[in-house]
Design a protein around this motif. Structure first.
Motif, PDB file in Angstrom:
ATOM      1  N   HIS A 128       0.834  -1.209   0.000  1.00  0.00           N
ATOM      2  CA  HIS A 128       0.000   0.000   0.000  1.00  0.00           C
ATOM      3  C   HIS A 128       0.866   1.255   0.000  1.00  0.00           C
ATOM      4  CE1 HIS A 128      -3.607  -2.322   1.879  1.00  0.00           C
ATOM      5  NE2 HIS A 128      -3.426  -2.604   0.608  1.00  0.00           N
TER       6      HIS A 128
ATOM      7  N   ALA B 233      -5.943  12.212   1.160  1.00  0.00           N
ATOM      8  CA  ALA B 233      -6.086  12.284   2.620  1.00  0.00           C
ATOM      9  C   ALA B 233      -6.578  10.961   3.192  1.00  0.00           C
ATOM     10  CB  ALA B 233      -7.040  13.412   2.997  1.00  0.00           C
ATOM     11  N   VAL B 234      -7.534  10.334   2.537  1.00  0.00           N
ATOM     12  CA  VAL B 234      -8.055   9.042   2.999  1.00  0.00           C
ATOM     13  C   VAL B 234      -6.968   7.976   2.910  1.00  0.00           C
ATOM     14  CG1 VAL B 234      -9.696   7.197   2.454  1.00  0.00           C
ATOM     15  CG2 VAL B 234     -10.471   9.566   2.499  1.00  0.00           C
ATOM     16  N   ALA B 235      -6.221   7.964   1.810  1.00  0.00           N
ATOM     17  CA  ALA B 235      -5.158   6.967   1.636  1.00  0.00           C
ATOM     18  C   ALA B 235      -4.070   7.114   2.695  1.00  0.00           C
ATOM     19  CB  ALA B 235      -4.562   7.072   0.228  1.00  0.00           C
TER      20      ALA B 235
ATOM     21  N   ARG C  12      -4.445   8.476   5.718  1.00  0.00           N
ATOM     22  CA  ARG C  12      -5.038   8.066   6.997  1.00  0.00           C
ATOM     23  C   ARG C  12      -5.097   6.534   7.098  1.00  0.00           C
ATOM     24  NH1 ARG C  12      -9.486  11.409   7.414  1.00  0.00           N
ATOM     25  NH2 ARG C  12     -10.088  10.457   5.697  1.00  0.00           N
ATOM     26  N   ASN C  13      -5.513   5.882   6.020  1.00  0.00           N
ATOM     27  CA  ASN C  13      -5.582   4.415   6.028  1.00  0.00           C
ATOM     28  C   ASN C  13      -4.202   3.792   6.221  1.00  0.00           C
ATOM     29  OD1 ASN C  13      -8.343   4.503   5.642  1.00  0.00           O
ATOM     30  ND2 ASN C  13      -8.230   4.142   3.442  1.00  0.00           N
TER      31      ASN C  13
ATOM     32  N   GLU D 241      -3.258   4.006   9.827  1.00  0.00           N
ATOM     33  CA  GLU D 241      -3.979   3.009  10.621  1.00  0.00           C
ATOM     34  C   GLU D 241      -3.363   1.623  10.441  1.00  0.00           C
ATOM     35  OE1 GLU D 241      -8.051   3.440   9.413  1.00  0.00           O
ATOM     36  OE2 GLU D 241      -8.267   5.372  10.431  1.00  0.00           O
TER      37      GLU D 241
ATOM     38  N   ASN E 208      -7.259  15.455  -3.758  1.00  0.00           N
ATOM     39  CA  ASN E 208      -6.878  15.721  -2.370  1.00  0.00           C
ATOM     40  C   ASN E 208      -7.650  14.871  -1.377  1.00  0.00           C
ATOM     41  OD1 ASN E 208      -5.078  17.639  -3.282  1.00  0.00           O
ATOM     42  ND2 ASN E 208      -6.322  19.380  -2.700  1.00  0.00           N
ATOM     43  N   GLU E 209      -8.953  14.716  -1.591  1.00  0.00           N
ATOM     44  CA  GLU E 209      -9.771  13.951  -0.658  1.00  0.00           C
ATOM     45  C   GLU E 209      -9.323  12.487  -0.619  1.00  0.00           C
ATOM     46  OE1 GLU E 209     -11.223  15.688  -3.315  1.00  0.00           O
ATOM     47  OE2 GLU E 209     -11.507  17.492  -2.105  1.00  0.00           O
ATOM     48  N   GLN E 210      -9.070  11.910  -1.783  1.00  0.00           N
ATOM     49  CA  GLN E 210      -8.610  10.521  -1.843  1.00  0.00           C
ATOM     50  C   GLN E 210      -7.221  10.380  -1.253  1.00  0.00           C
ATOM     51  OE1 GLN E 210      -8.996   9.365  -5.949  1.00  0.00           O
ATOM     52  NE2 GLN E 210     -11.121   8.724  -5.681  1.00  0.00           N
TER      53      GLN E 210
END
Length: 82
Positions: free
Chosen positions: A42, A61-63, A65-66, A69, A57-59
């Motif tokens: 990943h 940020a999610v990537a 954060r994931n 985690e 940008n939104e994707q």
């Protein structure tokens, strides 16, 4: 929405690449877990996506954060094994 500054994207890609190297070193230093392999993969894909500058940008940020985690899961897994 405005795209992120090139300097920030370069820093994210560099940091993600360094994380990928640490994960690969982690994999070679002990018994390989499937989770560690997945997270290293990943990280590599995220680095490539950031370098391509095509990820919204939104994707992004999610990537990120994931990935964080997933790294936390590895840390917890290692603590339990110790």
């Amino acid at each position: 929405p405005q795209s992120m500054p090139v300097e920030l994207l370069d820093e994210i890609a560099t940091t993600t690449g360094e994380l990928m190297l640490v994960l690969k070193d982690h994999l070679s230093g002990q018994q390989t877990s499937q989770l560690s392999q997945q997270v290293a993969s990943h990280a590599g894909h995220l680095r490539a996506d950031v370098r391509s500058r095509e990820l919204p940008n939104e994707q992004l940020a999610v990537a990120i954060r994931n990935l964080g985690e997933e790294v936390n899961l590895i840390i917890r897994e290692d603590k339990r094994a110790a």
